[in-house]
Design an enzyme around this catalytic site. Structure first.
Site, PDB file in Angstrom:
ATOM      1  N   GLU A 120     -14.072 -45.580 -42.677  1.00  0.00           N
ATOM      2  CA  GLU A 120     -14.388 -44.544 -43.516  1.00  0.00           C
ATOM      3  C   GLU A 120     -15.379 -45.202 -44.415  1.00  0.00           C
ATOM      4  O   GLU A 120     -15.076 -46.042 -45.267  1.00  0.00           O
ATOM      5  CB  GLU A 120     -13.401 -43.775 -44.212  1.00  0.00           C
ATOM      6  CG  GLU A 120     -12.457 -42.835 -43.414  1.00  0.00           C
ATOM      7  CD  GLU A 120     -11.550 -42.004 -44.099  1.00  0.00           C
ATOM      8  OE1 GLU A 120     -11.955 -41.491 -45.394  1.00  0.00           O
ATOM      9  OE2 GLU A 120     -10.573 -41.673 -43.610  1.00  0.00           O
ATOM     10  N   GLU A 142      -4.657 -44.089 -44.400  1.00  0.00           N
ATOM     11  CA  GLU A 142      -4.380 -44.604 -45.921  1.00  0.00           C
ATOM     12  C   GLU A 142      -3.058 -44.512 -46.345  1.00  0.00           C
ATOM     13  O   GLU A 142      -2.803 -44.102 -47.534  1.00  0.00           O
ATOM     14  CB  GLU A 142      -5.469 -43.752 -46.705  1.00  0.00           C
ATOM     15  CG  GLU A 142      -6.872 -43.408 -46.316  1.00  0.00           C
ATOM     16  CD  GLU A 142      -7.826 -42.828 -47.402  1.00  0.00           C
ATOM     17  OE1 GLU A 142      -8.839 -43.322 -47.598  1.00  0.00           O
ATOM     18  OE2 GLU A 142      -7.400 -42.072 -47.834  1.00  0.00           O
TER      19      GLU A 142
HETATM   20  C1  BG6 Z   1     -10.330 -40.236 -47.568  1.00  0.00           C
HETATM   21  C2  BG6 Z   1      -9.640 -39.347 -46.499  1.00  0.00           C
HETATM   22  O1  BG6 Z   1      -9.442 -40.697 -48.716  1.00  0.00           O
HETATM   23  O2  BG6 Z   1     -11.373 -39.873 -48.068  1.00  0.00           O
HETATM   24  C3  BG6 Z   1     -10.307 -38.420 -45.923  1.00  0.00           C
HETATM   25  O3  BG6 Z   1      -9.025 -40.266 -45.578  1.00  0.00           O
HETATM   26  C4  BG6 Z   1     -11.350 -37.871 -47.028  1.00  0.00           C
HETATM   27  O4  BG6 Z   1      -9.653 -37.363 -45.491  1.00  0.00           O
HETATM   28  C5  BG6 Z   1     -12.108 -38.860 -47.526  1.00  0.00           C
HETATM   29  O5  BG6 Z   1     -12.015 -36.573 -46.957  1.00  0.00           O
HETATM   30  C6  BG6 Z   1     -13.354 -38.503 -48.624  1.00  0.00           C
HETATM   31  O6  BG6 Z   1     -12.543 -37.756 -49.636  1.00  0.00           O
HETATM   32  P1  BG6 Z   1     -13.123 -36.400 -50.179  1.00  0.00           P
HETATM   33  O7  BG6 Z   1     -12.038 -35.852 -51.256  1.00  0.00           O
HETATM   34  O8  BG6 Z   1     -14.676 -36.562 -50.777  1.00  0.00           O
HETATM   35  O9  BG6 Z   1     -13.127 -35.484 -49.054  1.00  0.00           O
END
Ligand code: BG6
Length: 481
Positions: free
Chosen positions: A369, A178
């Site tokens: 993701e 990211e």
């Molecule tokens: C992304 C990151 O922004 O979101 C992850 O690459 C992160 O590391 C994921 O865990 C989800 O966000 P969160 O804050 O719910 O863990």
């Protein structure tokens, strides 16, 4: 039978994704050094970062879900689900504890040898992030993080070591997780502590330049050392809409979106776009470059665009644009439901993003993701009925199938957090993404026992049928009842 079947290509990489610092724990075991995540309390978005580990304080990454010692059990479960690939990061500080050593830590290298072997044993392709909010803390305290050009050399050394070591095991790589979050969370994404609001943009764009050069060098090395390997860039690209059809709002949203796409524009096209030159001029930013930098960026562009997608955001003229890339929550969108953590659920937005990105670059995309963070309850029979997660997954995969039909070239899909891990943003365990439950709570209590949720069998079925089960929506509702 529906008209939507058979859209996922035969070799589609179904999988899951985690990051070392959110899962491994064992923060100081086998010679590992301290990374920037190891001193964060309360999450990289909502919490604070200490300058060193302070005894008695609670740091989420120190124990996480103890994946370091339990990965065999976890990978066996991923294999049972039928995963074709698994994304994780190498913790740079396991390989170079301080980041600036000449020789690597053999025990750290050995750990990832074993981890990758375990994945390959089941035919699961490792997909590896070189830096997922895990820069060695020493490089921040001693050198000022990625604002300092010296980090390029340290990163190059690290890349050379891991490419040589894992060249027969890993074919899919990416550099910085990211990377566009440099605007919103500069400490995590760029390992920098911003000195002042006045100099913030100057520091961010200079840091970005260093990250671009480091990525270009990593891409060059990767191609030289591992023939046939693919190096990606990785951005946070949840979609952004104008809050109204007022042209002022439309253009404001467009400009904000470009703050993010700037990073993929540079890394995929290989040059600085015209619009950033206007920003640099208006804010008197001078990015220091060395001879040969622009050629490196041009010659070693990324092979694919990996991105995260969770939600959509709306934006309006007059809202502060600087410092944001779309990672903000924005204004309420009355057309969308939200997760318990207030993230708008927008599956069509994912189809939109896939089309937007493929139209812009014509390079393969990889959804690295996507996931549903919610609170789960184990019922009196020991079951976890996470229908909301199944529903989110189904909705998003249906839109991905549409995007594929739209002509988008998609390498694969890795669900974020196939096993519960620590939340990056808030540092909580309670915000769970997994198909596999981990018995650990926010206070650190629990047995670490792994337990399948209802979604485990659902994802397994999705993979088994290469997505065909998705379109039988009634079956989602009645699954496992
Ligand atoms: C992304 C990151 O922004 O979101 C992850 O690459 C992160 O590391 C994921 O865990 C989800 O966000 P969160 O804050 O719910 O863990």
């Amino acid at each position: 039978m529906t008209t939507l079947e058979k859209r996922f290509p035969e070799n589609f990489l179904w999988g899951g994704a985690i990051a070392a610092n959110q899962a491994e724990g064992a923060w100081n075991v086998d010679g590992k050094g301290v990374s920037l995540s190891d001193v964060v309390r309360g999450g990289i978005v909502e919490g604070t970062a200490d300058e060193c580990v302070i005894e008695g304080r609670d740091y989420a990454s120190h124990e996480a879900i103890d994946f370091y010692h339990r990965y065999k059990e976890d990978i066996a479960l991923f294999a049972e689900m039928g995963m074709k690939c698994f994304r994780t990061s190498i913790a740079w500080t396991r390989i170079f504890p301080n980041g600036d050593e000449a020789a690597p830590n053999e025990k750290g290298l050995h750990f990832y040898d074993d981890l990758f072997d375990e994945l390959l044993k089941y035919g699961i392709e490792p997909v590896i992030t070189l830096s997922h909010y895990e820069t060695p803390l020493h490089l921040i305290n001693e050198y000022g993080g990625w604002a300092n050009r010296k980090l390029i050399g340290f990163f190059e050394n690290y890349c050379r070591v891991v490419f040589n070591r894992y060249k027969n095991k890993v074919k899919y790589w990416m550099t910085f997780n990211e990377i566009n979050n440099l605007h919103t969370i500069p400490y995590a994404a760029g390992a920098i502590r911003i000195s002042s609001e006045e100099t913030k943009l100057q520091e961010i764009y200079q840091t970005a330049h260093h990250l671009f050069i480091a990525s270009a060098i990593a891409t060059k090395l990767c191609h030289e050392i591992i023939p046939g390997a693919r190096m990606g860039c990785m951005l946070s690209l949840s979609i952004l809409y104008p809050n109204t059809c007022n042209p002022d709002d439309v253009f404001a949203a467009y400009e904000l979106r470009r703050r993010s796409l700037f990073f993929s524009d540079v890394m995929l096209r290989g040059y600085y776009p015209g619009y950033v030159k206007r920003i640099w001029k208006e804010y008197r930013i001078e990015v220091h470059m060395e001879a040969g930098d622009l050629e490196l960026m041009k010659e070693h562009t990324a092979d694919y665009l990996g991105f995260s997608y969770y939600r959509s955001t709306t934006f309006k003229a007059g809202m502060p644009i600087l410092g944001h890339t779309g990672g903000i929550m924005g204004l309420d969108n009355p057309y969308l439901d939200k997760t318990e953590w207030g993230w708008p659920i927008d599956a069509i937005g994912l189809r939109y993003v896939c089309n937007e990105l493929y139209d812009r670059y014509q390079k393969p995309l990889f959804i690295l993701e996507n996931g549903y963070g919610g609170h789960d309850e184990v019922d009196k029979n020991g079951n976890i009925n996470d229908d909301a997660r199944i529903n989110y997954l189904n909705l998003h995969l249906v839109e991905i199938a549409e995007a594929i039909e739209d002509g988008v070239d998609l390498i694969g899909y890795t669900w974020w957090g196939p096993i519960d891990i620590v939340s990056a943003g808030t540092g909580e365990m309670r915000k769970r993404y997994g198909f596999i439950y981990v018995d650990k709570d926010n206070e650190g209590n629990g047995t670490f026992e792994r337990r399948k949720k209802k979604s485990f069998d659902w994802y397994k079925k999705v993979i088994e049928t290469n997505g065909e089960v998705l379109f039988e929506k009634e079956e989602v509702a009645s699954f496992n009842e």
